[in-house]
Write a protein that holds these residues in place. Structure first.
Motif, PDB file in Angstrom:
ATOM      1  N   CYS A  35       7.664   6.139  -6.442  1.00  0.00           N
ATOM      2  CA  CYS A  35       6.763   4.992  -6.398  1.00  0.00           C
ATOM      3  C   CYS A  35       7.295   3.775  -6.947  1.00  0.00           C
ATOM      4  O   CYS A  35       7.253   2.707  -6.370  1.00  0.00           O
ATOM      5  CB  CYS A  35       5.511   5.261  -7.310  1.00  0.00           C
ATOM      6  SG  CYS A  35       4.305   4.193  -7.539  1.00  0.00           S
ATOM      7  N   TYR A  39       8.207   0.572  -4.594  1.00  0.00           N
ATOM      8  CA  TYR A  39       7.199  -0.499  -4.993  1.00  0.00           C
ATOM      9  C   TYR A  39       6.964  -1.495  -3.881  1.00  0.00           C
ATOM     10  O   TYR A  39       5.824  -1.956  -3.523  1.00  0.00           O
ATOM     11  CB  TYR A  39       7.420  -0.932  -6.380  1.00  0.00           C
ATOM     12  CG  TYR A  39       6.291  -2.044  -6.998  1.00  0.00           C
ATOM     13  CD1 TYR A  39       5.240  -1.314  -7.288  1.00  0.00           C
ATOM     14  CD2 TYR A  39       6.602  -3.421  -6.969  1.00  0.00           C
ATOM     15  CE1 TYR A  39       4.010  -2.278  -7.759  1.00  0.00           C
ATOM     16  CE2 TYR A  39       5.678  -4.304  -7.260  1.00  0.00           C
ATOM     17  CZ  TYR A  39       4.311  -3.685  -7.797  1.00  0.00           C
ATOM     18  OH  TYR A  39       3.384  -4.384  -8.220  1.00  0.00           O
ATOM     19  N   PHE A  42       5.045  -0.923  -0.578  1.00  0.00           N
ATOM     20  CA  PHE A  42       3.549  -0.656  -0.513  1.00  0.00           C
ATOM     21  C   PHE A  42       2.715  -1.871  -0.231  1.00  0.00           C
ATOM     22  O   PHE A  42       3.001  -2.912  -0.812  1.00  0.00           O
ATOM     23  CB  PHE A  42       3.150  -0.161  -1.891  1.00  0.00           C
ATOM     24  CG  PHE A  42       3.394   1.411  -1.948  1.00  0.00           C
ATOM     25  CD1 PHE A  42       2.840   2.360  -1.533  1.00  0.00           C
ATOM     26  CD2 PHE A  42       4.297   1.518  -3.040  1.00  0.00           C
ATOM     27  CE1 PHE A  42       3.196   3.548  -1.825  1.00  0.00           C
ATOM     28  CE2 PHE A  42       4.862   2.874  -3.215  1.00  0.00           C
ATOM     29  CZ  PHE A  42       4.189   3.885  -2.607  1.00  0.00           C
ATOM     30  N   THR A  43       1.670  -1.696   0.685  1.00  0.00           N
ATOM     31  CA  THR A  43       0.963  -2.832   0.830  1.00  0.00           C
ATOM     32  C   THR A  43      -0.057  -3.289  -0.126  1.00  0.00           C
ATOM     33  O   THR A  43      -0.346  -4.245  -0.359  1.00  0.00           O
ATOM     34  CB  THR A  43       0.071  -2.465   2.455  1.00  0.00           C
ATOM     35  OG1 THR A  43      -0.654  -1.416   2.087  1.00  0.00           O
ATOM     36  CG2 THR A  43       0.865  -2.337   3.445  1.00  0.00           C
ATOM     37  N   ARG A  44      -0.434  -2.209  -0.864  1.00  0.00           N
ATOM     38  CA  ARG A  44      -1.386  -2.228  -2.196  1.00  0.00           C
ATOM     39  C   ARG A  44      -0.525  -1.446  -3.335  1.00  0.00           C
ATOM     40  O   ARG A  44      -1.276  -0.363  -3.449  1.00  0.00           O
ATOM     41  CB  ARG A  44      -2.858  -2.073  -2.110  1.00  0.00           C
ATOM     42  CG  ARG A  44      -3.408  -2.701  -0.626  1.00  0.00           C
ATOM     43  CD  ARG A  44      -4.812  -2.112  -0.702  1.00  0.00           C
ATOM     44  NE  ARG A  44      -5.649  -2.962   0.481  1.00  0.00           N
ATOM     45  CZ  ARG A  44      -5.589  -2.545   1.825  1.00  0.00           C
ATOM     46  NH1 ARG A  44      -4.723  -1.716   2.120  1.00  0.00           N
ATOM     47  NH2 ARG A  44      -6.360  -3.275   2.683  1.00  0.00           N
ATOM     48  N   PRO A  45       0.315  -2.081  -4.017  1.00  0.00           N
ATOM     49  CA  PRO A  45       1.089  -1.435  -5.031  1.00  0.00           C
ATOM     50  C   PRO A  45       0.301  -0.976  -6.094  1.00  0.00           C
ATOM     51  O   PRO A  45       0.429   0.120  -6.637  1.00  0.00           O
ATOM     52  CB  PRO A  45       2.133  -2.252  -5.292  1.00  0.00           C
ATOM     53  CG  PRO A  45       1.848  -3.590  -4.947  1.00  0.00           C
ATOM     54  CD  PRO A  45       0.936  -3.543  -3.672  1.00  0.00           C
ATOM     55  N   TRP A  46      -0.891  -1.651  -6.493  1.00  0.00           N
ATOM     56  CA  TRP A  46      -1.723  -1.318  -7.630  1.00  0.00           C
ATOM     57  C   TRP A  46      -2.429   0.026  -7.408  1.00  0.00           C
ATOM     58  O   TRP A  46      -2.733   0.524  -8.466  1.00  0.00           O
ATOM     59  CB  TRP A  46      -2.689  -2.555  -7.979  1.00  0.00           C
ATOM     60  CG  TRP A  46      -3.590  -2.830  -6.797  1.00  0.00           C
ATOM     61  CD1 TRP A  46      -3.331  -3.560  -5.507  1.00  0.00           C
ATOM     62  CD2 TRP A  46      -4.828  -2.295  -6.502  1.00  0.00           C
ATOM     63  NE1 TRP A  46      -4.443  -3.779  -5.022  1.00  0.00           N
ATOM     64  CE2 TRP A  46      -5.076  -2.845  -5.308  1.00  0.00           C
ATOM     65  CE3 TRP A  46      -5.400  -1.368  -7.018  1.00  0.00           C
ATOM     66  CZ2 TRP A  46      -6.568  -2.481  -4.920  1.00  0.00           C
ATOM     67  CZ3 TRP A  46      -6.692  -1.064  -6.603  1.00  0.00           C
ATOM     68  CH2 TRP A  46      -7.249  -1.591  -5.376  1.00  0.00           C
ATOM     69  N   ILE A  47      -2.789   0.295  -6.311  1.00  0.00           N
ATOM     70  CA  ILE A  47      -3.244   1.713  -5.945  1.00  0.00           C
ATOM     71  C   ILE A  47      -2.476   2.899  -6.361  1.00  0.00           C
ATOM     72  O   ILE A  47      -2.639   3.820  -6.866  1.00  0.00           O
ATOM     73  CB  ILE A  47      -3.788   1.556  -4.507  1.00  0.00           C
ATOM     74  CG1 ILE A  47      -4.970   0.544  -4.294  1.00  0.00           C
ATOM     75  CG2 ILE A  47      -4.121   3.070  -4.132  1.00  0.00           C
ATOM     76  CD1 ILE A  47      -5.490   0.749  -2.867  1.00  0.00           C
ATOM     77  N   PHE A  93      -4.720   3.766   2.008  1.00  0.00           N
ATOM     78  CA  PHE A  93      -4.937   2.658   1.462  1.00  0.00           C
ATOM     79  C   PHE A  93      -4.117   1.846   0.737  1.00  0.00           C
ATOM     80  O   PHE A  93      -3.989   0.785   0.586  1.00  0.00           O
ATOM     81  CB  PHE A  93      -6.382   2.799   0.511  1.00  0.00           C
ATOM     82  CG  PHE A  93      -7.401   3.354   1.171  1.00  0.00           C
ATOM     83  CD1 PHE A  93      -8.077   2.662   1.995  1.00  0.00           C
ATOM     84  CD2 PHE A  93      -7.882   4.617   0.965  1.00  0.00           C
ATOM     85  CE1 PHE A  93      -9.597   3.084   2.481  1.00  0.00           C
ATOM     86  CE2 PHE A  93      -8.789   5.249   1.672  1.00  0.00           C
ATOM     87  CZ  PHE A  93      -9.660   4.298   2.528  1.00  0.00           C
ATOM     88  N   ALA A  94      -3.005   2.691   0.348  1.00  0.00           N
ATOM     89  CA  ALA A  94      -1.816   2.056  -0.583  1.00  0.00           C
ATOM     90  C   ALA A  94      -0.477   1.619   0.452  1.00  0.00           C
ATOM     91  O   ALA A  94       0.202   0.884   0.045  1.00  0.00           O
ATOM     92  CB  ALA A  94      -1.449   2.994  -1.738  1.00  0.00           C
ATOM     93  N   ASP A  95      -0.525   2.249   1.632  1.00  0.00           N
ATOM     94  CA  ASP A  95       0.560   1.973   2.361  1.00  0.00           C
ATOM     95  C   ASP A  95       0.118   1.502   3.689  1.00  0.00           C
ATOM     96  O   ASP A  95      -0.907   1.611   4.176  1.00  0.00           O
ATOM     97  CB  ASP A  95       1.441   3.205   2.237  1.00  0.00           C
ATOM     98  CG  ASP A  95       3.155   3.186   2.344  1.00  0.00           C
ATOM     99  OD1 ASP A  95       3.119   1.816   2.630  1.00  0.00           O
ATOM    100  OD2 ASP A  95       3.742   3.816   2.022  1.00  0.00           O
ATOM    101  N   SER A  96       1.317   1.040   4.533  1.00  0.00           N
ATOM    102  CA  SER A  96       1.209   0.626   5.877  1.00  0.00           C
ATOM    103  C   SER A  96       0.893   1.850   6.832  1.00  0.00           C
ATOM    104  O   SER A  96       1.534   2.942   6.506  1.00  0.00           O
ATOM    105  CB  SER A  96       2.195  -0.250   6.239  1.00  0.00           C
ATOM    106  OG  SER A  96       3.585   0.381   5.994  1.00  0.00           O
TER     107      SER A  96
END
Length: 416
Positions: A35, A39, A42-47, A93-96
């Motif tokens: 992770c 980092y 990720f399209t949404r790294p906070w997830i 939801f976190a990655d492309s």
């Protein structure tokens, strides 16, 4: 039963649970490292960060849960698998989409630990259910059945089901072994009780039968009843139907011997429960009387108390056979030899000898003087009993005990 189950878990399950705990920690660190290094991709790294934080806390907090089957409950397994499946589904939801098609999920190979926990806890059936749930979650997350995905899912299926099956086989094998050990212990206890009965009750019943028949009258009827009870008891002993007694140690005094210094006095004496060695000569001395000669070394022959008593009881059983089968006029000789590696006791008589096949016939009739009172005792001590008989030339019984075997058994008894 509880003690046996504890042995099974110590021998089979504990190493598996320890390996599973190590696997969970290592794969958790791998997921965190992956992770951090990915980092920026990720399209949404906070997830991803949030999930990996939860994964790390859960893994470390639940380490006590994977110490054994008792703490690894069904509720814990369900929650553990839920976290693994949630991580797989959150990857979408976190990655492309491009990275999802060929990249790892958020929990990566940590998911395998959740499936393996099912395998260790419940066997291959539980493993099949858990691995199927993981396969469905991966298909939903990726949206298609790619070759790499199929290979990974099949690997998880085969590995988890195989491990679960091996665990079930190992448990069944250990239960079979434990049962075999229980049967062996029960058999040895029955043999010990059979020896005691032969050396006491059966001898007395046989004597009552002979004396009652000789006296006649009411005594003859008493002798007849004693004879019937002797036959019934011999049948019971020979059939192995004696109950298993939970006694600690045979403390019976050898046949023909009387309590004396060997049971508590002198440098080589010890009580029945004492740990000091016993001079074998003092236990054999009461056997020396009219018609029985004893030749022994000039120095003490020390043995652990239990071993000395059993060896002396075997000598007493051999002399009983001389009196019963060779008659009161027969002479017997006892020779004690203290060799460097063994203790050898020989009992020889000048009786008519034993006809060929008579010992097997007597054992079939439940007469266990040689089979149990002599050979059985020596076998329990790690020694051997050899019987040599020539019709018309007497009988010789050679009792041999290796000193190393006796010492090892004595130390084991002390630890108990």
């Amino acid at each position: 039963m509880a003690g046996r189950e504890r042995v099974l878990r110590m021998s089979v399950e504990l190493p598996l649970w320890r390996a599973l705990a190590g696997y969970r920690v290592l794969t958790m660190l791998y997921a965190l490292g992956l992770c951090v290094t990915s980092y920026d991709q990720f399209t949404r790294p906070w997830i991803a960060i949030g999930y990996d934080a939860v994964l790390a806390v859960w893994t470390l907090a639940t380490l006590p849960r994977v110490r054994g089957a008792a703490t690894c409950t069904r509720g814990f397994l369900a929650a553990d698998l839920t976290i693994a499946l949630a991580g797989v589904l959150l990857t979408a939801f976190a990655d492309s989409h491009q990275r999802i098609a060929g990249g790892p999920t958020l929990p990566t190979i940590w998911t395998g630990g959740a499936v393996l926990a099912f395998a260790v806890k419940g066997g291959w059936r539980w493993a099949a259910v858990a691995s199927t749930a993981v396969a469905v979650a991966n298909l939903v997350e990726r949206g298609q059945l790619a070759r790499d995905t199929l290979h990974s899912l099949i690997l998880v299926w085969v590995a988890s089901i195989g491990i679960g099956y091996v665990v079930e086989v190992a448990r069944a094998s250990e239960r079979t072994l434990a049962r075999a050990l229980e049967i062996q212990a029960a058999t040895r206890e029955r043999e010990r009780l059979a020896r005691d009965i032969h050396d006491s009750v059966l001898q007395i019943l046989a004597m009552v039968k002979r004396r009652g028949t000789a006296l006649g009258g009411e005594a003859a009827e008493l002798g007849r009843l004693a004879g019937e009870q002797e036959v019934a008891l011999r049948t019971l002993v020979a059939g192995g139907l004696l109950p298993v007694a939970r006694t600690a140690e045979d403390t019976a005094v050898p046949v023909g011997a009387t309590p004396g210094p060997a049971y508590g006095e002198g440098p080589y004496g010890a009580g029945p429960d004492g740990a000091g060695p016993v001079d074998l000569r003092t236990l054999l001395a009461p056997f020396a009387r009219d018609g029985v000669s004893l030749a022994e070394p000039g120095a003490p022959v020390p043995l652990p108390p239990a071993a000395a008593r059993e060896l002396a009881a075997a000598v007493g059983a051999a002399l009983d056979n001389v009196r019963r089968h060779a008659g009161d006029a027969a002479r017997a000789w006892i020779l004690v030899e203290d060799e460097p590696a063994d203790i050898l006791v020989t009992v020889r008589d000048d009786g008519p000898g034993i006809p060929e096949g008579r010992l097997a016939e007597a054992e079939g009739e439940g007469r266990l003087g040689v089979a149990q009172s002599i050979r059985g005792r020596l076998r329990d001590l790690g020694g051997s009993a050899e019987l040599i008989s020539v019709p018309g030339q007497g009988t010789e019984v050679e009792l041999k005990i290796p000193k190393g075997a006796v010492t090892a058994r004595g130390k084991k008894a002390e630890r108990r």
